[in-house]
Design an enzyme around this catalytic site. Structure first.
Site, mmCIF file in Angstrom:
data_model
loop_
_atom_site.group_PDB
_atom_site.id
_atom_site.type_symbol
_atom_site.label_atom_id
_atom_site.label_comp_id
_atom_site.label_asym_id
_atom_site.label_seq_id
_atom_site.Cartn_x
_atom_site.Cartn_y
_atom_site.Cartn_z
ATOM 1 N N LYS A 45 -27.746 -17.514 50.840
ATOM 2 C CA LYS A 45 -27.436 -16.163 50.717
ATOM 3 C C LYS A 45 -26.130 -15.836 51.948
ATOM 4 C CE LYS A 45 -31.597 -14.264 50.783
ATOM 5 N NZ LYS A 45 -32.516 -12.855 50.769
ATOM 6 N N LYS A 47 -26.738 -16.216 55.096
ATOM 7 C CA LYS A 47 -27.831 -15.199 56.051
ATOM 8 C C LYS A 47 -28.358 -16.431 57.028
ATOM 9 C CE LYS A 47 -29.313 -10.847 54.784
ATOM 10 N NZ LYS A 47 -30.457 -10.119 54.629
HETATM 11 N N1 C2G Z 1 -34.330 -2.391 53.226
HETATM 12 C C1 C2G Z 1 -34.408 -0.772 53.248
HETATM 13 N N2 C2G Z 1 -33.950 -0.270 54.419
HETATM 14 C C2 C2G Z 1 -33.208 -0.857 55.518
HETATM 15 C C3 C2G Z 1 -33.257 -2.289 55.386
HETATM 16 C C4 C2G Z 1 -33.577 -3.075 54.215
HETATM 17 O O1 C2G Z 1 -34.867 -0.360 52.462
HETATM 18 N N3 C2G Z 1 -33.011 -0.185 56.483
HETATM 19 C C5 C2G Z 1 -34.696 -2.904 52.018
HETATM 20 C C6 C2G Z 1 -33.665 -3.757 51.238
HETATM 21 O O2 C2G Z 1 -33.170 -2.864 50.548
HETATM 22 C C7 C2G Z 1 -34.422 -4.811 50.792
HETATM 23 C C8 C2G Z 1 -35.921 -5.161 51.447
HETATM 24 O O3 C2G Z 1 -35.631 -4.030 52.449
HETATM 25 O O4 C2G Z 1 -35.107 -4.281 49.393
HETATM 26 C C9 C2G Z 1 -35.456 -6.386 52.326
HETATM 27 O O5 C2G Z 1 -34.212 -6.201 53.046
HETATM 28 P P1 C2G Z 1 -33.550 -7.782 53.414
HETATM 29 O O6 C2G Z 1 -34.783 -8.428 54.370
HETATM 30 O O7 C2G Z 1 -32.384 -7.463 54.120
HETATM 31 O O8 C2G Z 1 -33.448 -8.497 51.959
HETATM 32 P P2 C2G Z 1 -32.253 -9.164 51.332
HETATM 33 O O9 C2G Z 1 -31.805 -9.920 52.423
HETATM 34 O O10 C2G Z 1 -31.464 -8.081 50.782
HETATM 35 O O11 C2G Z 1 -32.905 -9.954 50.412
HETATM 36 O O12 C2G Z 1 -33.353 -11.624 45.806
HETATM 37 C C10 C2G Z 1 -33.198 -10.559 46.554
HETATM 38 C C11 C2G Z 1 -32.905 -11.028 48.154
HETATM 39 O O13 C2G Z 1 -34.056 -11.748 48.490
HETATM 40 C C12 C2G Z 1 -32.916 -9.688 49.117
#
Ligand code: C2G
Length: 153
Positions: A45, A47
């Site tokens: 990803k 990251k």
């Molecule tokens: N999130 C949120 N508010 C934030 C930060 C994150 O609601 N201020 C939500 C994101 O939208 C996501 C979840 O928390 O639904 C996890 O966020 P991340 O750890 O950044 O996940 P991500 O890297 O987007 O991985 O297959 C899908 C991916 O694995 C999603």
């Protein structure tokens, strides 16, 4: 039959945005399965996590309302996960709005508003600022000590 909710995420530097997402996801059903991205998948990803997968998974599985944590290895595993865990609702934050609509063929798909003013990226940035201020002060201290030593020589 228990209504099962499924969501995915990295959950690095766990914060209140993650917490509120999981709380609202859990409120959509009776049990919540969370797929946590492995370190290898995060590399895909683009990251780089601060906290390794084992610890991110341990934190998430100890959040009230989370019933099960599974590893997220690939983009393609979602349909298999939905089937394997008899998922009724797939949930993601709305930064993903529309990206997973194909899953509507298998279960409900819900995008929840992200929590404003908090993100792992922002936390990393704030940590970097603290470190850079600290390193500037250390450099100043070293200059003062070097000047002091020169004066004493
Ligand atoms: N999130 C949120 N508010 C934030 C930060 C994150 O609601 N201020 C939500 C994101 O939208 C996501 C979840 O928390 O639904 C996890 O966020 P991340 O750890 O950044 O996940 P991500 O890297 O987007 O991985 O297959 C899908 C991916 O694995 C999603």
């Amino acid at each position: 039959m228990a209504r099962t909710v499924l969501t995915y995420g990295t959950f690095d530097l766990f914060h209140v945005g993650h917490l509120r997402l999981l709380q609202r996801a859990r409120a959509l059903g009776d049990r919540l399965v969370v797929a946590v991205s492995t370190d290898e998948f995060n590399a895909l990803k683009g990251k780089r996590c601060i906290i390794p997968y084992e610890q991110r998974a341990e934190i998430v599985e100890n959040i009230k309302g989370v019933d099960r944590v599974i590893p997220e290895h690939t983009w393609e595993q979602k349909v298999d996960d939905i089937r394997a865990h008899h998922v009724d609702v797939f949930v993601m934050g709305d930064d993903w709005r529309g990206k997973f609509d194909a899953l509507k063929a298998h279960c409900e798909v819900v995008y929840l508003d992200r929590t404003q003013d908090i993100s792992t990226t922002d936390l990393k940035q704030r940590l970097k600022q603290v470190i850079s201020v600290g390193s500037d002060q250390v450099k100043q201290m070293i200059e003062i000590l070097q000047q002091l030593k020169a004066d004493l020589d």
